[in-house]
Design a protein around this motif. Structure first.
Motif, short mmCIF file in Angstrom:
data_model
loop_
_atom_site.label_atom_id
_atom_site.label_comp_id
_atom_site.label_asym_id
_atom_site.label_seq_id
_atom_site.Cartn_x
_atom_site.Cartn_y
_atom_site.Cartn_z
N GLU A 1 0.73 -1.20 -0.06
CA GLU A 1 -0.03 -0.23 0.13
C GLU A 1 0.92 1.39 -0.04
N ALA A 2 1.92 1.20 0.76
CA ALA A 2 2.76 2.40 0.85
C ALA A 2 3.35 2.76 -0.70
N LEU A 3 3.89 1.80 -1.26
CA LEU A 3 4.50 1.99 -2.67
C LEU A 3 3.48 2.18 -3.77
N GLN A 4 2.19 1.70 -3.50
CA GLN A 4 0.83 2.13 -4.44
C GLN A 4 0.59 3.58 -4.03
N TYR A 5 0.52 4.09 -2.66
CA TYR A 5 0.30 5.68 -2.47
C TYR A 5 1.32 6.50 -3.07
N LEU A 6 2.75 6.03 -2.75
CA LEU A 6 3.86 6.85 -3.40
C LEU A 6 3.70 6.87 -5.05
N SER A 7 3.16 5.75 -5.57
CA SER A 7 3.27 5.84 -7.34
C SER A 7 2.18 6.80 -7.67
N ARG A 8 1.44 6.78 -6.87
CA ARG A 8 0.14 7.67 -7.43
C ARG A 8 0.36 9.17 -7.29
N ARG A 9 1.40 9.41 -6.46
CA ARG A 9 2.18 10.84 -6.44
C ARG A 9 2.94 11.24 -7.38
N SER A 10 3.44 10.65 -8.12
CA SER A 10 4.54 10.67 -9.28
C SER A 10 3.83 10.14 -10.61
N ASP A 11 4.22 11.21 -11.57
CA ASP A 11 4.04 10.89 -12.96
C ASP A 11 4.32 9.66 -13.76
N LYS A 12 5.61 9.41 -12.98
CA LYS A 12 6.33 7.99 -13.55
C LYS A 12 5.81 6.80 -12.91
N GLY A 13 4.79 6.81 -12.11
CA GLY A 13 4.12 5.83 -11.38
C GLY A 13 5.09 5.03 -10.62
N GLU A 14 5.03 3.66 -10.32
CA GLU A 14 5.88 3.03 -9.59
C GLU A 14 7.23 3.11 -10.00
N GLY A 15 7.64 3.76 -11.11
CA GLY A 15 8.87 3.54 -12.13
C GLY A 15 10.07 4.43 -11.51
N HIS A 16 9.51 5.38 -10.52
CA HIS A 16 10.53 5.98 -9.91
C HIS A 16 10.97 5.16 -8.47
N MET A 17 10.44 4.20 -8.07
CA MET A 17 10.82 3.58 -6.98
C MET A 17 11.32 2.21 -7.24
N LEU A 18 11.02 1.49 -8.42
CA LEU A 18 11.29 0.15 -8.66
C LEU A 18 12.41 0.00 -10.03
N GLY A 19 13.29 -0.82 -9.83
CA GLY A 19 14.08 -1.21 -10.86
C GLY A 19 13.64 -2.52 -11.67
N ARG A 20 14.46 -3.26 -11.91
CA ARG A 20 14.14 -4.41 -12.74
C ARG A 20 13.87 -5.59 -11.93
N GLN A 21 12.68 -6.48 -12.22
CA GLN A 21 12.72 -7.74 -11.54
C GLN A 21 12.03 -7.61 -10.18
N PHE A 22 11.15 -6.74 -10.18
CA PHE A 22 10.35 -6.63 -8.82
C PHE A 22 11.78 -6.36 -7.61
N ARG A 23 12.33 -5.23 -8.16
CA ARG A 23 13.34 -4.94 -7.15
C ARG A 23 13.42 -3.42 -6.82
N LEU A 24 13.46 -2.97 -5.64
CA LEU A 24 13.35 -1.60 -5.45
C LEU A 24 14.62 -0.80 -5.81
N ASN A 25 14.53 0.43 -6.43
CA ASN A 25 15.64 0.93 -6.78
C ASN A 25 16.17 1.74 -5.39
#
Length: 290
Positions: free
Chosen positions: A221-245
């Motif tokens: 839920e935290a990542l879902q909330y943060l992804s909605r605050r960014s135009d990039k979606g979850e892309g600014h928080m995630l790297g490849r293969q379900f790993r956080l950046n």
């Protein structure tokens, strides 16, 4: 997705009041610290203790529960030993997670020496991790286990009942040895948001946390909330293969630290006084004269 029952919640608290309560906790031990926290109130997820990029409302960030082993360690002024499992310890962004978690905890718990032992379990499902958990606990001798769990189980389409059973058994085993546990539920990504099986694993982690009475970092839920605050979606928080950046790891470290700090200030609910056992009626020879 249905909202899980929260183990515990806390009202809003400013950073200054949080620092004061934590200082009282460190100086006074569990009893004094709990009283100070009760008076000051607990923090919420949008508290300034979180960096701007990582702020999430408390209801979407954590559930809290008792951390008796951690409290005892702080009361005795011993280094807080944490076994962090899950994720990857391979070179790259994930390798920075232990340092980020240590820094976030030492910020949230001033004057506490935190020692992190990170054991990455890349791609391993809960049943396999549970088998290795006994060895890892014996080697690390931690006060607290922080377990990122469920993402790979969900991707692998593990049977949800088997997953929940393996996780509950492993958490119960750790707690039976006087060690606290904090669970971190699966990563959110828009590509899996409508996947029923993925969501069932997320719910299973929450259910186990509630049943076992352990704190939960509601990462999904935290990542879902943060992804909605960014135009990039979850892309600014995630790297490849379900790993956080790098940013995602920093936010998770802050979220774990705040969950632990909030749980430390949670006091035990007053116990109901036990009713006195009913006395059998006096027989005729026992009755007092008069």
């Amino acid at each position: 997705m249905a909202q899980p029952q929260q183990i515990g919640t806390a009202p809003r608290m400013t950073r200054a009041r949080l620092a004061a309560a934590l200082a009282a906790l460190l100086l006074s031990g569990p009893a004094g610290g709990a009283a100070a926290a009760e008076q000051a109130g607990g923090p919420v997820g949008d508290d300034p203790a979180l960096s701007q990029e990582c702020r999430v409302p408390g209801a979407q960030l954590y559930t809290v529960a008792q951390l008796g082993a951690v409290k005892a360690t702080l009361a005795e002024n011993r280094p807080l030993k944490i076994l962090a499992i899950g994720g990857s310890a391979a070179p790259g962004a994930s390798a920075s997670y232990p340092a980020k978690l240590e820094a976030a905890l030492e910020h949230a718990l001033p004057k506490v020496d935190v020692v992190i032992d990170h054991r990455g379990l890349p791609g391993e499902i809960a049943s396999g991790a549970a088998e290795r958990l006994r060895t890892m606990v014996a080697e690390a001798e931690p006060d607290l286990v922080v377990w990122q769990v469920g993402t790979h189980d969900a991707i692998a389409r593990v049977d949800v009942d088997a997953f929940a059973s393996a996780l509950a058994e492993a958490v119960g085993w750790v707690r039976s040895h006087g060690i606290d546990v904090v669970l971190v539920d699966p990563i959110y990504t828009a590509s899996m948001a409508a996947d029923v099986d993925y969501n069932r694993i997320v719910e299973a982690v929450r259910s186990v946390a509630t049943q076992q009475g352990v704190p939960l970092v509601r990462r999904y839920e935290a990542l879902q909330y943060l992804s909605r605050r960014s135009d990039k979606g979850e892309g600014h928080m995630l790297g490849r293969q379900f790993r956080l950046n790098d940013l995602g790891l920093r936010c998770m470290a802050e979220h774990v630290a705040l969950t632990i700090a909030t749980s430390l200030m949670r006091t035990e609910a007053p116990k109901e006084p036990k009713a006195a056992p009913a006395q059998p009626p006096l027989t005729e020879p026992q009755r007092a004269p008069g």
